[in-house]
Design a protein around this motif. Sequence first.
Motif, PDB file in Angstrom:
ATOM      1  N   ILE A  42       6.702  36.663  14.097  1.00  0.00           N
ATOM      2  CA  ILE A  42       8.136  37.044  13.824  1.00  0.00           C
ATOM      3  C   ILE A  42       8.797  36.978  15.284  1.00  0.00           C
ATOM      4  O   ILE A  42      10.099  36.581  15.301  1.00  0.00           O
ATOM      5  CB  ILE A  42       8.399  38.380  13.297  1.00  0.00           C
ATOM      6  CG1 ILE A  42       9.906  38.750  13.043  1.00  0.00           C
ATOM      7  CG2 ILE A  42       7.609  39.538  14.193  1.00  0.00           C
ATOM      8  CD1 ILE A  42       9.830  39.943  12.182  1.00  0.00           C
ATOM      9  N   TYR A  51      10.369  33.146  12.620  1.00  0.00           N
ATOM     10  CA  TYR A  51      11.399  34.164  12.505  1.00  0.00           C
ATOM     11  C   TYR A  51      12.209  34.060  11.145  1.00  0.00           C
ATOM     12  O   TYR A  51      12.431  35.143  10.502  1.00  0.00           O
ATOM     13  CB  TYR A  51      12.312  33.919  13.852  1.00  0.00           C
ATOM     14  CG  TYR A  51      13.724  34.654  13.788  1.00  0.00           C
ATOM     15  CD1 TYR A  51      13.621  36.102  14.173  1.00  0.00           C
ATOM     16  CD2 TYR A  51      14.875  34.291  13.272  1.00  0.00           C
ATOM     17  CE1 TYR A  51      14.862  36.965  14.283  1.00  0.00           C
ATOM     18  CE2 TYR A  51      16.109  34.962  13.427  1.00  0.00           C
ATOM     19  CZ  TYR A  51      16.045  36.348  13.695  1.00  0.00           C
ATOM     20  OH  TYR A  51      17.097  37.000  13.879  1.00  0.00           O
ATOM     21  N   LYS A  61      15.910  39.500   6.465  1.00  0.00           N
ATOM     22  CA  LYS A  61      16.696  40.318   7.196  1.00  0.00           C
ATOM     23  C   LYS A  61      16.156  41.484   7.559  1.00  0.00           C
ATOM     24  O   LYS A  61      16.254  42.291   8.598  1.00  0.00           O
ATOM     25  CB  LYS A  61      18.254  40.223   6.882  1.00  0.00           C
ATOM     26  CG  LYS A  61      18.848  38.901   6.904  1.00  0.00           C
ATOM     27  CD  LYS A  61      20.448  38.921   6.434  1.00  0.00           C
ATOM     28  CE  LYS A  61      20.923  37.469   6.506  1.00  0.00           C
ATOM     29  NZ  LYS A  61      22.551  37.406   5.962  1.00  0.00           N
ATOM     30  N   ARG A  69      13.218  41.877   9.800  1.00  0.00           N
ATOM     31  CA  ARG A  69      13.751  41.640  11.282  1.00  0.00           C
ATOM     32  C   ARG A  69      14.347  42.883  11.879  1.00  0.00           C
ATOM     33  O   ARG A  69      14.264  43.321  13.054  1.00  0.00           O
ATOM     34  CB  ARG A  69      14.743  40.224  11.361  1.00  0.00           C
ATOM     35  CG  ARG A  69      14.051  38.946  11.079  1.00  0.00           C
ATOM     36  CD  ARG A  69      15.198  38.057  10.984  1.00  0.00           C
ATOM     37  NE  ARG A  69      15.169  37.056   9.967  1.00  0.00           N
ATOM     38  CZ  ARG A  69      16.012  36.281   9.651  1.00  0.00           C
ATOM     39  NH1 ARG A  69      17.159  36.429  10.089  1.00  0.00           N
ATOM     40  NH2 ARG A  69      15.833  35.434   8.715  1.00  0.00           N
ATOM     41  N   PRO A 100      13.220  34.925  19.228  1.00  0.00           N
ATOM     42  CA  PRO A 100      12.503  34.708  17.852  1.00  0.00           C
ATOM     43  C   PRO A 100      11.345  33.914  17.791  1.00  0.00           C
ATOM     44  O   PRO A 100      11.296  33.025  18.574  1.00  0.00           O
ATOM     45  CB  PRO A 100      13.932  33.718  17.237  1.00  0.00           C
ATOM     46  CG  PRO A 100      15.238  34.184  18.207  1.00  0.00           C
ATOM     47  CD  PRO A 100      14.512  34.710  19.456  1.00  0.00           C
ATOM     48  N   TRP A 107      16.598  42.396  20.066  1.00  0.00           N
ATOM     49  CA  TRP A 107      16.762  41.046  20.279  1.00  0.00           C
ATOM     50  C   TRP A 107      17.146  40.269  21.498  1.00  0.00           C
ATOM     51  O   TRP A 107      18.394  40.951  21.960  1.00  0.00           O
ATOM     52  CB  TRP A 107      17.272  40.215  19.020  1.00  0.00           C
ATOM     53  CG  TRP A 107      16.498  40.555  17.948  1.00  0.00           C
ATOM     54  CD1 TRP A 107      16.900  41.151  16.535  1.00  0.00           C
ATOM     55  CD2 TRP A 107      15.366  39.830  17.444  1.00  0.00           C
ATOM     56  NE1 TRP A 107      15.948  41.218  15.680  1.00  0.00           N
ATOM     57  CE2 TRP A 107      14.931  40.486  16.148  1.00  0.00           C
ATOM     58  CE3 TRP A 107      14.448  38.951  18.045  1.00  0.00           C
ATOM     59  CZ2 TRP A 107      13.655  40.024  15.513  1.00  0.00           C
ATOM     60  CZ3 TRP A 107      13.297  38.641  17.536  1.00  0.00           C
ATOM     61  CH2 TRP A 107      13.051  39.330  16.312  1.00  0.00           C
TER      62      TRP A 107
END
Length: 284
Positions: free
Chosen positions: A257, A183, A188, A191, A179, A281
């Motif tokens: 981000i 972030y 959401k 991301r 992150p 991630w």
Amino acid sequence: MSLKILSPGSGMALQDAGRVGLLRYGVPRGGALDRHAMRAANHLLGNPPDAPVLEILMQGAKLRVQEDAWVALTGADVCPAVPAWTARELKAGEVIECSAKAGGLFAYLAVPGGFQAERWFGSVSADLRIGLGAALKRGDELVFGRKLPPVSTERISRRILVEKMCRRYASNQLFSLLPGPQYEDFSKEARSTLVASEWTVSQHSDRTGYRLEGPSIDVPACIKSEPVLPGSIQVPGSGRPIVTMADGPTVGGYPKIAVFKDADRDRLAQCAPGTQISFQWAEL
């Protein structure tokens, strides 16, 4: 001992570990984009890991060996005379020609003792954007640090790097991300878009930053300018991510981000324009 540049091809520059401790003054660290390949080339010849090497962009480069000399090549496998991840002795007059098409973007050429060159703030790395150094051109001679490698070469025709240190560059790459500082400011959905989409490295990429083509990411409000580290994924107003690279700006106002793992920047550096990349991630 030297190599003479017959053609710089798509581009070449002397690189080392870059400039340490100057980010606070607005001076990018610079240095080799693929640090793993640089260190591997030096390892083949027994050099210090960050000894200056020649970073060669893609194809077209030609260099003539002025005297019998050992050289090592890593990164993109573009030179038939010296396969990537190997070292060998070349005879006086032989030409190192980077003519083969291969995966990857940069090849790294090392010589015994590293290349000797003028230093700016402790590094030979040229950064023409901020006026440090000059571009290499036809007719320039690149001088060796020493005549012979400080490793055994008697009755050895070739030195080959162990397989676990060699890298092959695929047309599709998956990277794990951490992150970024902003972030939580991204939705959401934004991301999710970053990790659920496939991205293409843009033709408009360079040592400053790799631009990614793909869907647009919703961008939060601009932030006050703050420090930016290499490997940061910034998202400007267009919603198309930009990955800051070694010669990138040291401060910026675009929200970040995500951040690449440090070691993964070497793999990203070898993603030529048109390469498909995707993200996930990292597990913390």
